[in-house]
Design an enzyme around this catalytic site. Structure first.
Site, PDB file in Angstrom:
ATOM      1  CB  CYS A   2      23.916   7.500   5.230  1.00 51.88           C
ATOM      2  SG  CYS A   2      25.150   7.271   3.861  1.00 51.88           S
ATOM      3  CD  GLU A  76      24.059  10.267  -2.985  1.00 56.87           C
ATOM      4  OE1 GLU A  76      25.430  10.780  -3.117  1.00 56.87           O
ATOM      5  OE2 GLU A  76      24.193   8.875  -2.603  1.00 56.87           O
TER       6      GLU A  76
END
Length: 629
Positions: A2, A76
């Site tokens: 993101c 992640e």
């Protein structure tokens, strides 16, 4: 994966939306803006590339069940399932299946110590509502970026410099200290950025701010451990290395979307593809991607090796032929994607552009050369250290006579030749390393920078001093020293930063299993002689993967990934370079001695001197036009 942004000191939804538009490429699937005026005004922004938990429950910024913690997150955490299970046992409840919610709850449970629980790549901003406190962190190796700046209108944090500039709170001015190091390394080392007043959070560091103190505190929570060679036999070490490689890749295949892989045909990417295919089993064909070149790049085109691996593992393989004209046509967007100027990154931009048309996630073999002594400097610096005692036995007058004779011969021929070899032998370890890694040394920078720029630099730290901070007295072995320098400087400041910027410009998440931190910690315990044996690079890595790598890949001549950039610069890119190195452009910028910059350019056009010096100067000028003006 993101884009994130935070503003502490102002709650401004409209500004948040403007920033979100600026980093939409980092997360085109969704975006959110959260503001609060309860106590300290806060704005958090997230753009989302949905990889894990594709449902609306994965929307960010996200809060915990009690609403005491809000998070904006990029990256992640691959061990989130086991961390979540532990948190559930401790009474935490979850609404989503995302790793984002796990991080927020981990902070709620363990506070700042939560970072030690995470295995992966991340940069996150946590606003602790109850304690009116910001906590931010960046992953251990520096895979995901995080920038910050203190301004009169509040503390800014974001994934890219573009994010911070979009607020209008920062005046875009060149950081001359960063310029000095950029000329040395063709990238900007943390905590500097190329913008004055903007900082990069270093890898393995966290940042905090609270309403009571109202001051930013930066602290380190992890570093590459000192080398401590294992007392184990080669078979045991090889088996443990193989186990960790498989574990790292298995974790990085976790996703709710298809996962592909870059495949250059070298040992590292071939190892990743081979292990991915074996781990996945017959569930489906792995998508692999490689790039090649037309006639000007035939000598360095590695597609034939990539095809061998693709055929062995029956991957759904895509080849992209890159041309100089394509690079010229894309040049403006490439400079925009850089975010900070860099002499590298073209390859990642181009392969990511092709890969993003097929998958959202790709695994890369980045890190193998740094960890397993793959680069030529490992061998050369090891040989220099081995012969050093013999060289030092020569009487000083003899060495001085040889140096004078070498310089005389060099002046007569116009080439360094023996003179360079003698100077290399006379140097210490860091001096030798610097000769191999620094693009413009102090002497070259003195010629390039005009007096007013050199004066403005004042007493800034020389680039060699910057490297000295990575030398540890308890690591006498040359291979271990080079490994640390490569991991902490070249990989962190150039390769990883460029990989993030160039891949996310195409909304592609790149995962790097060869630098999983547990794997890195283990590799520091491998004796140096098992990394580079009898001059063979990556000895133990290839031994551990002998059943995975095709013989043609293992036995091929070592070749770092190259692109025919020099040919492109003399061809399709030349009109742009001619303009950049014109007298008018150089004098208008006033940053470089025009005569010296033009000499470098003309020498390059005539086939003399490395293209990287010219390309890095051109990339800097084009970046300045786009981001500074």
């Amino acid at each position: 994966m993101c884009g994130i942004f935070g503003l502490i000191g102002k709650a401004d939804h409209e500004l948040g939306e403007r920033v979100a538009r600026c980093i939409r490429h980092r997360g085109p699937d969704d975006h959110g803006v959260w503001t609060s005026t309860a106590g300290t005004p806060v704005t958090l922004v997230n753009t989302r590339l949905a990889i894990i938990d594709l449902s609306p429950l994965g929307h960010m910024p996200m809060t915990t069940a009690r609403g005491d913690v809000w998070i904006a997150y990029n990256g992640e955490v691959f061990n989130f399932a086991e961390t979540r299970a532990e948190l559930v046992k401790r009474g935490h409840t979850f609404r989503s299946n995302s790793d984002t919610e796990v991080i927020a709850n981990a902070y709620e449970q363990w506070g700042d110590e939560c970072v030690h629980r995470f295995r992966g790549m991340f940069a996150f901003l946590i606003w602790d509502v109850k304690n009116q406190r910001l906590f931010a962190a960046r992953d251990r190796l520096g895979i995901k970026p995080l920038y910050w700046a203190e301004t009169p209108r509040g503390l800014l944090l974001g994934s890219e410099l573009k994010t911070l500039l979009a607020t209008g709170f920062i005046k875009p001015e060149l950081n001359l200290e960063a310029l000095q190091h950029y000329l040395a390394f063709y990238s900007v080392p943390t905590p500097l950025t190329m913008l004055a007043g903007v900082n990069a959070l270093p890898p393995g560091h966290c940042l905090s701010w609270d309403a009571g103190v109202r001051r930013v505190t930066v602290s380190q929570y992890w570093d590459v451990p000192s080398a401590r060679p294992l007392r184990a036999d080669e078979v045991e070490i090889k088996n443990e290395l193989r186990r960790l490689l498989e574990e790292s890749i298995r974790l990085r295949m976790i996703a709710d979307v298809p996962v592909g892989a870059f495949l250059s045909g070298g040992v590292d990417s071939s190892a990743v593809v081979g292990l991915m295919t074996r781990i996945a089993g017959p569930q489906g064909r792995l998508k692999t991607f490689s790039i090649g070149f037309e006639a000007e790049g035939r000598r360095i085109d590695e597609r034939s090796y990539a095809q061998i691996v693709a055929q062995r593992y029956n991957s759904d393989h895509t080849e992209v032929v890159v041309t100089g004209q394509q690079v010229a046509d894309e040049l403006d967007r490439i400079i925009w994607a850089m975010d900070q100027p860099t002499g590298d990154g073209l390859n990642t931009y181009l392969v990511s552009q092709a890969t993003a048309k097929h998958v959202k996630v790709a695994l890369s073999g980045l890190g193998g050369d740094e960890l397993f002594a793959g680069y030529p400097q490992f061998k050369l610096l090891k040989q220099a250290a081995d012969y050093d005692p013999l060289w030092r036995t020569l009487p000083n007058p003899v060495r001085a006579f040889m140096a004078v004779g070498a310089r005389t011969a060099s002046a007569a021929t116009g080439r360094p030749g023996f003179s360079g070899a003698v100077a290399f032998a006379e140097d210490d370890f860091l001096g030798r390393y610097s000769r191999m890694r620094i693009l413009f040394n102090e002497e070259a920078r003195t010629r390039l920078l005009p007096p007013h720029v050199r004066g403005a630099l004042g007493h800034t730290r020389p680039s060699r001093k910057l490297l000295e901070q990575f030398i540890r007295a308890d690591e006498p072995e040359v291979i271990d020293r080079v490994t640390r320098l490569e991991l902490k400087n070249y990989m962190a400041h150039t390769l990883l930063r460029d990989t993030d910027a160039m891949s996310m410009a195409h909304s592609l998440e790149v995962r790097v299993p060869l630098i999983d931190h547990k794997l890195v910690e283990f590799v520091t315990t491998i004796p140096a002689g098992l990394k580079l044996r009898n001059g063979q690079p990556k000895y133990l890595l290839t031994a551990a993967l002998a059943d995975v790598l095709p013989p043609a890949v293992i036995n091929r001549r070592k070749q770092g990934f190259e692109m025919p950039v020099a040919a492109w610069m003399r061809g399709p890119l030349r009109p742009a370079l001619d303009e950049v190195f014109s007298t008018r452009a150089l004098e208008r910028r006033g940053l470089f001695n025009a005569a010296e910059a033009q000499r470098l350019y003309q020498n390059f056009l005539q086939g003399e001197g490395p293209y990287m010096r010219v390309w890095s100067l051109a990339a800097l000028e084009l970046w300045l036009r786009k981001f500074v003006g």
